[in-house]
Design a protein around this motif. Sequence first.
Motif, PDB file in Angstrom:
ATOM      1  N   GLN A 153      40.386 -74.840  -8.616  1.00 31.96           N
ATOM      2  CA  GLN A 153      40.204 -73.504  -8.032  1.00 31.96           C
ATOM      3  C   GLN A 153      41.291 -73.209  -6.991  1.00 31.96           C
ATOM      4  OE1 GLN A 153      38.007 -71.069  -8.658  1.00 31.96           O
ATOM      5  NE2 GLN A 153      36.962 -72.173 -10.315  1.00 31.96           N
ATOM      6  N   PHE A 154      41.625 -74.217  -6.180  1.00 33.94           N
ATOM      7  CA  PHE A 154      42.647 -74.014  -5.152  1.00 33.94           C
ATOM      8  C   PHE A 154      44.038 -73.866  -5.758  1.00 33.94           C
ATOM      9  CE2 PHE A 154      39.467 -75.746  -2.154  1.00 33.94           C
ATOM     10  CZ  PHE A 154      39.642 -74.868  -1.102  1.00 33.94           C
ATOM     11  N   GLY A 209      43.289 -67.379  -6.849  1.00 31.20           N
ATOM     12  CA  GLY A 209      41.958 -67.854  -6.479  1.00 31.20           C
ATOM     13  C   GLY A 209      41.298 -66.963  -5.428  1.00 31.20           C
ATOM     14  N   ILE A 216      35.773 -69.740  -4.621  1.00 30.45           N
ATOM     15  CA  ILE A 216      36.043 -71.138  -4.272  1.00 30.45           C
ATOM     16  C   ILE A 216      34.898 -71.705  -3.434  1.00 30.45           C
ATOM     17  CG2 ILE A 216      37.577 -72.671  -2.979  1.00 30.45           C
ATOM     18  CD1 ILE A 216      39.882 -70.817  -3.695  1.00 30.45           C
TER      19      ILE A 216
END
Length: 283
Positions: free
Chosen positions: A101-102, A107, A112
Amino acid sequence: FFFILFFFLGWMFGRLCLRSARSVAFVRPAVGQVYIPQRSHVDVAEMQARYGKHFDSVSKLFENIYAPSKEDVDNREWDPRDTIPDTPIKDELAKAKIDEQFENKDGIPDLIYRTMCEYPDGVTRKHCETLMEMFFESKNFAAIDLVHRTMVSDWNIEPSRDTYCLLLNIFSSIGVIQKTKEIIDTLITKGLHPTVGEYNELAKVLAKTCNSKEIDSLRLLMKINYVIPDERTLFFCGKGYFFAQDPKNLLDIRDSLLTSYPKSKEAKEIAEDYNFLKRELLL
């Protein structure tokens, strides 16, 4: 003649006993030992109430008496802990999902955060700090505090000094006074003694309160914790006294800056502020 000699010797012996009694507050080291002053508890509020306007000189005396000894410095008893070990990863697969996700340039911080809540065993302190920075960039300040509380309560991750410094910078930059104070208090409570730079973050936000007592409390707190103000500290305190229209304390700050940092731009600006305030108040 013998009566006079006996009287004189008795008088000298009495004075010697009196001087010895007065010096029991200090440890007399043997030859070659380090001189270590005893540190009895000092009730600062009581001292301030008792000595009033003379408190500054009295507190300076106690600062000298109870300052760290050479032995303390050698043993690093007064130094802050440099690092707090990160929480071990319980689930590497969960961490990989959060990392993914990062790594996504598009994102979304909220997404997140939900992923981290879904896979709590993969959350690291670095994840939390990075997410706080992302929420700061998106100006979602309430979410920053939410991440801080969740990392402690739900993810069982102890914030490090870097985490607290990040929070301190964020809260001071957006002018959240209470949260900035809480971070400084937390650093002190955990033994992560704030540096002058970290106190400056609090001084910066207090300068806008127009409240001399807040600035006085900060300066006293720094004295108690043996932190020497630098030019930025004095500058922010001076601005606080200027906005509070407190010429007496502003004069003290101006003199300190001109003495310690005579050529600095901070000294010049505070001197101009004092002259302006002096004219305005017809002093």
